[in-house]
Write an enzyme that holds these catalytic residues in place. Structure first.
Site, PDB file in Angstrom:
ATOM      1  N   LYS A  25       0.830  -1.193   0.000  1.00  0.00           N
ATOM      2  CA  LYS A  25       0.000   0.000   0.000  1.00  0.00           C
ATOM      3  C   LYS A  25       0.871   1.252   0.000  1.00  0.00           C
ATOM      4  O   LYS A  25       2.044   1.231   0.395  1.00  0.00           O
ATOM      5  CB  LYS A  25      -0.890   0.026   1.251  1.00  0.00           C
ATOM      6  CG  LYS A  25      -1.946  -1.050   1.324  1.00  0.00           C
ATOM      7  CD  LYS A  25      -2.714  -0.942   2.632  1.00  0.00           C
ATOM      8  CE  LYS A  25      -3.787  -2.014   2.758  1.00  0.00           C
ATOM      9  NZ  LYS A  25      -4.918  -1.762   1.876  1.00  0.00           N
ATOM     10  N   ARG A  69     -10.172 -11.704   2.215  1.00  0.00           N
ATOM     11  CA  ARG A  69     -11.109 -12.717   1.704  1.00  0.00           C
ATOM     12  C   ARG A  69     -10.482 -14.119   1.739  1.00  0.00           C
ATOM     13  O   ARG A  69     -11.204 -15.110   1.798  1.00  0.00           O
ATOM     14  CB  ARG A  69     -11.556 -12.338   0.288  1.00  0.00           C
ATOM     15  CG  ARG A  69     -10.482 -12.332  -0.756  1.00  0.00           C
ATOM     16  CD  ARG A  69     -10.871 -11.551  -2.002  1.00  0.00           C
ATOM     17  NE  ARG A  69     -10.963 -10.117  -1.716  1.00  0.00           N
ATOM     18  CZ  ARG A  69     -11.339  -9.208  -2.620  1.00  0.00           C
ATOM     19  NH1 ARG A  69     -11.662  -9.593  -3.855  1.00  0.00           N
ATOM     20  NH2 ARG A  69     -11.394  -7.937  -2.302  1.00  0.00           N
TER      21      ARG A  69
END
Length: 464
Positions: free
Chosen positions: A242, A316
């Site tokens: 990020k 996920r």
């Protein structure tokens, strides 16, 4: 009970708070003595939404308080409006005197607004409120305790809230309520067949090894309800790292797990008639030699192979293994919460949580509860044609599609591959953070969806 709430007792000296809608202010003024009515006028108090006016007593001390409701029908968050009071009142002990349609809800809003995170610096005591009498006080205490727990966990610096510390918080909660607790740590995840939880967390330091928290509570004969919370204690993005601004709030990437612990506390403390199970895959998505890579193909507990399109879509993956475990005992309901996608914030902003379910009746129950307790959610569709966005040429599914469209929906669809259609399941894509302070919601970590979910679950299954 939160420190800001005091047990109700007839001999507690307290300052009355009277709530008044703008339309009802003239009637109230007509009942006041002329000097007090003049004081109200001189201070320009019009009973605007959230306005607070302290009325002095004859000796100059705080005699009473007026609290403006404005035009309540125009504000869907009116139930949380009394959350403004702790920040506006001088120190002292207060009570809800009149004008509050639901004193329990008003006391809860006060408690939520009084929250301060004090782990790293001292905070003032602030005003106190005498809790409403009867059963309302117990409900307010339970919910406020749960919200405080959630906020404390999220607000804690990531150096002090790694997978081990999150698991310790879960263990403490389980012990408090007499639940059966277990934990699978590090390499044992592979032998226990949780390969994706292991893959996401293996790059972290040994002291921050990945783990799966699992605890159960309640009568085994009751309907089984399983809560699954994403516990990514810090998310660098992995090798798809990020940006600095994108990483700044990533201590909150375990907000799904924190919220599930808060919801579990509400359920256990209230004696909801279910056999509760809580599953938390707790990991740190770190960067080191063993980190999983873009292009890797991971095995999952279910047997599906997953091509890694983006290492920053790690939540996920850990949820998929935990959901597979949840499905194996065929529960009546599975609920998962996760800070899963920025797309959810783009669609609905930080306050409204999108949720997904195949069960129309349960969705309606949750929406009704959301409105009743001012815990905003909105149902989005599990639009199965979008599953093609997650196609892989070499594996059963890709964890991140190449298209930027419908990111929250495709994330939910990815999870849906691990939950059979016949299982009642709800997924919430939460933010877990208040960017600014609003009534009952101080800036920082936040409990989202759990007050609505608790209401819907308690109504569905009942309480002992």
């Amino acid at each position: 009970m939160p420190d800001c709430l005091l047990p109700s007792a007839p001999d507690v000296a307290s300052i009355p708070i009277r709530a008044v809608a703008a339309a009802d202010l003239p009637q109230l003024l007509s009942t006041l003595d002329p000097a007090t009515a003049a004081w109200v006028a001189a201070n320009g108090f019009t009973a605007a939404s959230g306005a607070v006016l302290v009325l002095p007593s004859a000796d100059g001390s705080v005699g009473s308080v007026l609290f403006g409701l404005g035009a309540p029908a125009a504000d869907p968050r009116t139930r949380l409006l009394p959350g403004r009071l702790p920040g506006q009142l001088p120190d002292g002990t207060y009570r809800l005197e009149s004008g509050f349609d639901d004193p329990g809800a008003a006391a809860l809003a006060f408690a939520l607004g009084a929250y301060r995170f004090s782990r790293y610096r001292k905070t003032g005591a602030g005003p106190h409120l005498v809790a409403p009498p009867g059963n309302a006080a117990a409900t307010v205490t339970t919910i406020a305790d749960a919200v405080y727990l959630v906020r404390d966990l999220i607000n804690t610096g990531p150096n002090d809230m790694g997978p081990a510390e999150l698991a310790a918080a879960a263990r403490d909660l389980a012990t408090r309520h007499g639940a059966d607790y277990s934990e699978i740590v590090g390499g044992a995840l592979l032998s226990a067949n949780f390969p994706m939880i292991h893959a996401v967390g293996v790059a972290a330091a040994p002291s921050r090894a990945p783990r799966l928290v699992d605890f159960t509570w309640g009568d085994p004969a009751h309907p089984k309800v399983t809560l699954v919370g994403k516990g990514v204690c810090f998310d660098t993005g992995g090798l798809d790292i990020k940006s600095p601004s994108g990483m700044l709030l990533m201590k909150k990437d375990m907000a799904g797990a924190a919220n599930m612990l808060g919801l579990a506390h509400m359920i256990m403390a209230s004696g909801v008639r279910i056999r509760l199970r809580v599953l938390i895959p707790a990991v740190e998505n770190a960067i080191s030699g063993p980190a999983f890579r873009p292009g890797d193909v991971l095995q999952s507990r279910k047997g599906l192979t997953v091509e890694i399109g983006n290492t920053d879509a790690e939540g996920r993956l850990v949820l998929a293994d935990a959901l597979t475990l949840a499905v194996e005992e065929n529960p009546d309901l599975i609920v998962d919460l996760a800070t899963l996608t920025g797309a959810a914030r783009t669609a609905l902003g930080p306050e409204i949580v999108p949720f997904y379910t195949r069960d129309d009746a349960f969705a309606l129950d949750v929406m009704k509860a959301s409105e009743a307790v001012s815990d905003p959610l909105w149902r989005l569709p599990l639009w199965t044609p979008y599953l093609s966005m997650l196609d892989s040429r070499i594996a059963d599914i890709n964890n991140a599609g190449a298209t930027p469209f419908a990111g929250s929906i495709t994330a939910a669809l990815f999870l849906s591959r691990f939950v059979p259609d016949e299982i009642r399941w709800l997924h919430g894509d939460i933010y877990g953070w208040n960017p600014t302070t609003k009534p009952g919601r101080p800036e920082g970590g936040e409990a989202q969806t759990i007050r609505a979910l608790f209401t819907a679950i308690a109504e569905r299954y009942g309480m002992s």
